[in-house]
Write a protein that holds these residues in place. Structure first.
Motif, PDB file in Angstrom:
ATOM      1  N   UNK A  64     -10.330 -16.536 -28.743  1.00  0.00           N
ATOM      2  CA  UNK A  64      -9.360 -15.586 -28.207  1.00  0.00           C
ATOM      3  C   UNK A  64      -9.361 -14.312 -29.050  1.00  0.00           C
ATOM      4  N   UNK A  65      -9.099 -13.171 -28.405  1.00  0.00           N
ATOM      5  CA  UNK A  65      -9.075 -11.901 -29.145  1.00  0.00           C
ATOM      6  C   UNK A  65      -7.875 -11.793 -30.068  1.00  0.00           C
ATOM      7  N   UNK A  66      -6.845 -12.620 -29.852  1.00  0.00           N
ATOM      8  CA  UNK A  66      -5.707 -12.670 -30.762  1.00  0.00           C
ATOM      9  C   UNK A  66      -5.793 -13.960 -31.580  1.00  0.00           C
ATOM     10  N   UNK A  67      -6.111 -13.833 -32.843  1.00  0.00           N
ATOM     11  CA  UNK A  67      -6.219 -14.986 -33.726  1.00  0.00           C
ATOM     12  C   UNK A  67      -4.949 -15.220 -34.534  1.00  0.00           C
ATOM     13  N   UNK A  68      -4.244 -14.162 -34.845  1.00  0.00           N
ATOM     14  CA  UNK A  68      -2.980 -14.311 -35.573  1.00  0.00           C
ATOM     15  C   UNK A  68      -2.046 -13.181 -35.200  1.00  0.00           C
ATOM     16  N   UNK A  69      -0.757 -13.456 -35.373  1.00  0.00           N
ATOM     17  CA  UNK A  69       0.276 -12.500 -35.014  1.00  0.00           C
ATOM     18  C   UNK A  69       1.376 -12.607 -36.063  1.00  0.00           C
ATOM     19  N   UNK A  70       1.757 -11.491 -36.646  1.00  0.00           N
ATOM     20  CA  UNK A  70       2.762 -11.460 -37.705  1.00  0.00           C
ATOM     21  C   UNK A  70       4.034 -10.795 -37.201  1.00  0.00           C
ATOM     22  N   UNK A  71       5.180 -11.493 -37.355  1.00  0.00           N
ATOM     23  CA  UNK A  71       6.488 -10.992 -36.928  1.00  0.00           C
ATOM     24  C   UNK A  71       7.378 -10.770 -38.165  1.00  0.00           C
ATOM     25  N   UNK A  72       7.326  -9.637 -38.833  1.00  0.00           N
ATOM     26  CA  UNK A  72       8.265  -9.398 -39.939  1.00  0.00           C
ATOM     27  C   UNK A  72       9.705  -9.439 -39.425  1.00  0.00           C
ATOM     28  N   UNK A  73      10.599 -10.026 -40.192  1.00  0.00           N
ATOM     29  CA  UNK A  73      11.987 -10.154 -39.751  1.00  0.00           C
ATOM     30  C   UNK A  73      12.594  -8.810 -39.364  1.00  0.00           C
ATOM     31  N   UNK A  74      12.304  -7.775 -40.152  1.00  0.00           N
ATOM     32  CA  UNK A  74      12.988  -6.504 -39.956  1.00  0.00           C
ATOM     33  C   UNK A  74      12.429  -5.688 -38.799  1.00  0.00           C
ATOM     34  N   UNK A  75      11.441  -6.223 -38.089  1.00  0.00           N
ATOM     35  CA  UNK A  75      10.922  -5.533 -36.910  1.00  0.00           C
ATOM     36  C   UNK A  75      11.233  -6.297 -35.625  1.00  0.00           C
ATOM     37  N   UNK A  76      12.031  -7.360 -35.721  1.00  0.00           N
ATOM     38  CA  UNK A  76      12.457  -8.100 -34.536  1.00  0.00           C
ATOM     39  C   UNK A  76      13.751  -7.502 -33.985  1.00  0.00           C
ATOM     40  N   UNK A  77      13.884  -7.547 -32.666  1.00  0.00           N
ATOM     41  CA  UNK A  77      15.073  -7.053 -31.994  1.00  0.00           C
ATOM     42  C   UNK A  77      15.480  -8.026 -30.889  1.00  0.00           C
ATOM     43  N   UNK A  78      16.773  -8.112 -30.599  1.00  0.00           N
ATOM     44  CA  UNK A  78      17.318  -8.850 -29.448  1.00  0.00           C
ATOM     45  C   UNK A  78      16.785 -10.286 -29.380  1.00  0.00           C
ATOM     46  N   UNK A  79      16.816 -10.955 -30.503  1.00  0.00           N
ATOM     47  CA  UNK A  79      16.323 -12.333 -30.565  1.00  0.00           C
ATOM     48  C   UNK A  79      17.357 -13.269 -29.951  1.00  0.00           C
ATOM     49  N   UNK A  80      16.929 -14.148 -29.050  1.00  0.00           N
ATOM     50  CA  UNK A  80      17.823 -15.089 -28.388  1.00  0.00           C
ATOM     51  C   UNK A  80      17.177 -16.467 -28.301  1.00  0.00           C
ATOM     52  N   UNK A  81      18.007 -17.490 -28.348  1.00  0.00           N
ATOM     53  CA  UNK A  81      17.564 -18.867 -28.185  1.00  0.00           C
ATOM     54  C   UNK A  81      17.896 -19.306 -26.763  1.00  0.00           C
ATOM     55  N   UNK A  82      16.908 -19.786 -26.021  1.00  0.00           N
ATOM     56  CA  UNK A  82      17.097 -20.160 -24.625  1.00  0.00           C
ATOM     57  C   UNK A  82      16.901 -21.669 -24.447  1.00  0.00           C
ATOM     58  N   UNK A  83      17.813 -22.281 -23.651  1.00  0.00           N
ATOM     59  CA  UNK A  83      17.744 -23.717 -23.367  1.00  0.00           C
ATOM     60  C   UNK A  83      17.766 -23.935 -21.851  1.00  0.00           C
ATOM     61  N   UNK A  84      16.637 -23.767 -21.177  1.00  0.00           N
ATOM     62  CA  UNK A  84      16.606 -23.946 -19.722  1.00  0.00           C
ATOM     63  C   UNK A  84      16.819 -25.411 -19.331  1.00  0.00           C
ATOM     64  N   UNK A  85      17.333 -25.616 -18.121  1.00  0.00           N
ATOM     65  CA  UNK A  85      17.544 -26.986 -17.637  1.00  0.00           C
ATOM     66  C   UNK A  85      16.212 -27.710 -17.499  1.00  0.00           C
ATOM     67  N   UNK A  86      15.212 -27.002 -17.000  1.00  0.00           N
ATOM     68  CA  UNK A  86      13.872 -27.567 -16.862  1.00  0.00           C
ATOM     69  C   UNK A  86      12.921 -26.791 -17.769  1.00  0.00           C
ATOM     70  N   UNK A  87      12.044 -27.506 -18.457  1.00  0.00           N
ATOM     71  CA  UNK A  87      11.087 -26.856 -19.333  1.00  0.00           C
ATOM     72  C   UNK A  87      11.512 -26.865 -20.783  1.00  0.00           C
ATOM     73  N   UNK A  88      10.637 -26.374 -21.627  1.00  0.00           N
ATOM     74  CA  UNK A  88      10.862 -26.379 -23.072  1.00  0.00           C
ATOM     75  C   UNK A  88      11.822 -25.271 -23.486  1.00  0.00           C
ATOM     76  N   UNK A  89      12.614 -25.558 -24.528  1.00  0.00           N
ATOM     77  CA  UNK A  89      13.431 -24.515 -25.131  1.00  0.00           C
ATOM     78  C   UNK A  89      12.525 -23.451 -25.743  1.00  0.00           C
ATOM     79  N   UNK A  90      13.041 -22.226 -25.816  1.00  0.00           N
ATOM     80  CA  UNK A  90      12.192 -21.179 -26.368  1.00  0.00           C
ATOM     81  C   UNK A  90      13.030 -20.094 -27.032  1.00  0.00           C
ATOM     82  N   UNK A  91      12.354 -19.280 -27.823  1.00  0.00           N
ATOM     83  CA  UNK A  91      12.939 -18.123 -28.481  1.00  0.00           C
ATOM     84  C   UNK A  91      12.325 -16.884 -27.849  1.00  0.00           C
ATOM     85  N   UNK A  92      13.156 -15.902 -27.521  1.00  0.00           N
ATOM     86  CA  UNK A  92      12.633 -14.670 -26.957  1.00  0.00           C
ATOM     87  C   UNK A  92      13.198 -13.481 -27.720  1.00  0.00           C
TER      88      UNK A  92
END
Length: 265
Positions: A64-92
């Motif tokens: 894959x053309x993306x081998x690694x991805x770095x998310x520094x804490x101070x460059x994240x915005x609008x982080x939310x934890x999602x718990x759908x009825x169907x499917x895996x929980x996720x962070x967006x």
């Protein structure tokens, strides 16, 4: 955020003094970003690391053309934890490009935890972000380009659970596994942004001149902070805005990273 700056020899590449707190093998990562940034297209499957300074994703697909991805804490915005009825929980959330990050602009991301643990990981990530925000200096030095050489096998303190009450917020019961030692590499360069350890000072490198976009990205990172009263968001106030809020007291900083340990491997 940077693309393809946090992997080496099939493993993860961290900065000198950076420490892996959580390792999780079972992530699906998707992006909504600039159409011109080819590596962000499609679904990615791999591993995620919560460190003292950021979140790192490593792709399992070596082609894959993306081998690694770095998310520094101070460059994240609008982080939310999602718990759908169907499917895996996720962070967006949204992530901004960092200087010398191999792309420009911002992207939305969704991080699916296929084996559970999204809520525990997300809470630990938000706590780490609040501590890192508290440790940001008023006048951070310029970014340096990410290292392309000079890395080595990381010594155990970089990826073993710390025996220190400062890290009592890390859910080691949920994430008991550490990454295999032969998959963790360390750069000689220090992190260019703050982490949870208040004793880890910013470097003072002589960095090359940044273009206008990189300068704006650095300004955003320098002014970002996390508000504990609104636990799903990070903020980037204007330069004249109020100082970040006070944070709860912890039992003390983690032990300083030993130079002797650093060179023991």
């Amino acid at each position: 955020m940077s693309i393809n700056t946090a992997h080496a020899q099939g493993g993860v590449l961290i900065f000198a003094g950076e420490r892996i707190l959580i390792y999780y093998d079972g992530i699906e990562l998707t992006f909504e970003g600039p159409a011109s940034v080819t590596p962000l297209k499609g679904k990615k499957n791999g591993r995620v690391y919560l460190t003292t300074h950021r979140v790192i994703f490593n792709n399992k697909d070596g082609k894959d053309s993306l081998q690694s991805f770095s998310f520094p804490f101070l460059l994240m915005r609008e982080v939310e934890l999602e718990q759908p009825i169907f499917g895996s929980n996720y962070i967006k959330g949204r992530i901004l490009a960092e200087p010398y990050g191999n792309w420009q602009g911002e992207a939305k991301f969704k991080m699916f935890f296929t084996h559970g643990g999204a809520i525990e990981f997300g809470k630990a990530m938000l706590t780490a972000a609040s501590l890192a925000s508290r440790n940001r200096p008023p006048n951070p030095p310029p970014y340096s380009p990410p290292p392309t050489a000079g890395f080595y096998a990381a010594p155990p303190p970089a990826y073993e659970p710390p025996q220190n009450s400062f890290y009592s917020w890390v859910p080691y019961d949920t994430f008991p596994n550490a990454p295999p030692p032969q998959t963790v590499f360390m750069s000689e360069a220090p992190p260019p942004y703050p982490g949870v350890d208040p004793n880890l000072a910013y470097p003072s490198p002589s960095a090359p001149m940044m273009n206008g976009h990189d300068a704006k990205a650095q300004e955003a990172a320098a002014s970002a902070y996390y508000d504990p009263s609104n636990q799903h968001n990070f903020y980037a106030p204007a330069a004249h805005a109020m100082a970040p809020p006070a944070y709860p007291n912890y039992s003390g900083p983690p032990p300083a990273y030993s130079e002797a340990e650093k060179k023991s491997n």
